[in-house]
Scaffold this active site. Structure first.
Site, PDB file in Angstrom:
ATOM      1  N   HIS A   1       0.854  -1.187   0.000  1.00  0.00           N
ATOM      2  CA  HIS A   1       0.000   0.000   0.000  1.00  0.00           C
ATOM      3  C   HIS A   1       0.883   1.228   0.000  1.00  0.00           C
ATOM      4  O   HIS A   1       2.116   1.112   0.013  1.00  0.00           O
ATOM      5  CB  HIS A   1      -0.976  -0.002   1.176  1.00  0.00           C
TER       6      HIS A   1
ATOM      7  N   HIS B   1       0.999   3.987   2.111  1.00  0.00           N
ATOM      8  CA  HIS B   1       1.301   4.747   3.319  1.00  0.00           C
ATOM      9  C   HIS B   1       2.776   5.162   3.307  1.00  0.00           C
ATOM     10  O   HIS B   1       3.637   4.409   2.854  1.00  0.00           O
ATOM     11  CB  HIS B   1       1.033   3.894   4.563  1.00  0.00           C
TER      12      HIS B   1
ATOM     13  N   ASP C   1       5.192   5.274   5.451  1.00  0.00           N
ATOM     14  CA  ASP C   1       6.235   4.448   6.056  1.00  0.00           C
ATOM     15  C   ASP C   1       6.606   3.255   5.183  1.00  0.00           C
ATOM     16  O   ASP C   1       7.677   2.673   5.354  1.00  0.00           O
ATOM     17  CB  ASP C   1       5.837   3.990   7.463  1.00  0.00           C
ATOM     18  N   HIS C   2       5.751   2.900   4.228  1.00  0.00           N
ATOM     19  CA  HIS C   2       6.031   1.754   3.362  1.00  0.00           C
ATOM     20  C   HIS C   2       6.666   2.156   2.033  1.00  0.00           C
ATOM     21  O   HIS C   2       7.105   1.285   1.280  1.00  0.00           O
ATOM     22  CB  HIS C   2       4.744   0.968   3.109  1.00  0.00           C
TER      23      HIS C   2
ATOM     24  N   HIS D   1      -7.200  -2.528   5.121  1.00  0.00           N
ATOM     25  CA  HIS D   1      -6.495  -1.512   5.907  1.00  0.00           C
ATOM     26  C   HIS D   1      -7.281  -0.198   5.864  1.00  0.00           C
ATOM     27  O   HIS D   1      -6.724   0.880   5.984  1.00  0.00           O
ATOM     28  CB  HIS D   1      -5.086  -1.330   5.327  1.00  0.00           C
TER      29      HIS D   1
ATOM     30  N   ASP E   1      -0.080  -4.232   6.050  1.00  0.00           N
ATOM     31  CA  ASP E   1      -0.923  -3.734   7.140  1.00  0.00           C
ATOM     32  C   ASP E   1      -2.374  -4.102   6.855  1.00  0.00           C
ATOM     33  O   ASP E   1      -2.910  -3.754   5.800  1.00  0.00           O
ATOM     34  CB  ASP E   1      -0.809  -2.211   7.253  1.00  0.00           C
TER      35      ASP E   1
ATOM     36  N   HIS F   1       7.158  -5.256  11.671  1.00  0.00           N
ATOM     37  CA  HIS F   1       6.500  -3.944  11.739  1.00  0.00           C
ATOM     38  C   HIS F   1       5.928  -3.736  13.141  1.00  0.00           C
ATOM     39  O   HIS F   1       4.738  -3.503  13.324  1.00  0.00           O
ATOM     40  CB  HIS F   1       5.393  -3.905  10.684  1.00  0.00           C
TER      41      HIS F   1
END
Length: 285
Positions: A61, A63, A65-66, A152, A175, A239
């Site tokens: 995805h 986001h 942080d990814h 998510h 996630d 994570h």
């Protein structure tokens, strides 16, 4: 055999000991990077894999942080490839192409400087983006990558991956909260790599924004329950939120063991797990 290396086991919160979410999967001579969180290339170097050695980048995805080091990965692969520039295959959910285009645009001046300076760099970093939500996304040299939706929300769409090679298989959930589509993707897999948060600790935070993280992630126990329903042989937790404090690994493991009675793996960045054929307890289907 499929080899899984936890390159980054951290979260959006910077941690001196943990890079951002990212996992390396090696199978059948191919190397797949699943997500590219903060500091991933430093961990890749420690694991012995260069950006130009990747077969594909798999994004669960979008986001921050990814994908924090997406731009760095694209530029580094480009400037360290001294043979023909083969496009990097990027597989992700809808929105991935827009994100990659924007990332390259952000580095537009850098790309222009390098093309002007180096005669052998004649074009921007080559990429091929494949936006998928389900089905087979990769099938080469006996290695298959399957995709299914995860949950998510409000982040949507999000996806998980299943890498298969020579009767071994690994599922990477990203996630998500528990959902039927992830159960189906993970059914009969050798290993499930799953995000895990300690909801019992996060729910104590005074900030509502922090507590809201619990709404769209799986707890340690929920990740274990997903693995047990799917009949996988190995549960790999990653994570971590909050970060696992030194000496607390046994507590996290014990919480997972309440629902999953088989092999449980967790650890620091660069923790490596081998997944061999036949370790699942429930055949797919």
């Amino acid at each position: 055999m499929i080899e899984v290396t936890l390159l980054g086991t951290g979260s959006p919160v910077p941690d001196a000991r943990r890079a951002g979410p990212s996992t390396l999967v090696r199978a059948g001579g191919h190397a797949f990077l699943v997500d590219c969180g903060r500091g991933v290339q430093l961990r890749m170097a420690a694991a012995g894999i260069a950006a130009n050695g990747l077969s594909a980048l798999l994004l669960t995805h979008l986001h921050s942080d990814h994908i924090a080091d997406l731009g760095d990965l694209l530029i580094t692969r480009w400037v360290t490839t001294f043979t023909d520039q083969v496009p990097l295959q990027i597989i992700g959910p809808p929105g991935t192409a827009e994100t990659v285009t924007a990332m390259l645009a952000a580095f537009g001046r850098d790309i222009g400087y390098r093309i002007a300076h180096h005669p052998d760099l004649t074009a921007p970093p080559p990429v091929e983006v494949h936006e998928v939500t389900e089905g087979v996304a990769w099938d080469h040299d006996g290695v298959t990558v399957r995709v299914a939706p995860t949950d998510h929300r409000p982040v949507a769409p999000t996806i998980g991956f299943r890498v298969e090679h020579a009767d071994a298989s690994v599922v990477l959930a990203g996630d998500t909260v528990p959902c039927a589509t992830l159960d189906a993707l993970a059914a009969g897999a050798g290993a499930l790599v799953h995000t895990a948060i300690r909801k019992d600790l996060v729910e104590l935070a005074p900030q509502q924004r922090v507590r809201e993280v619990c709404e769209y992630h799986s707890s340690v126990e929920e990740a274990a329950e997903t693995a047990e329903r799917a009949g996988v042989g190995i549960l790999v937790l990653t994570h971590y939120l909050p970060p696992i404090a030194p000496g607390q690994e046994a507590d996290w493991r014990a919480r997972a063991a309440t629902a999953f009675p088989r092999q449980i793996e967790l650890g620091d960045d660069l923790h490596r797990v081998e997944v061999h054929p036949g370790v699942c307890v429930k055949p797919a289907g």
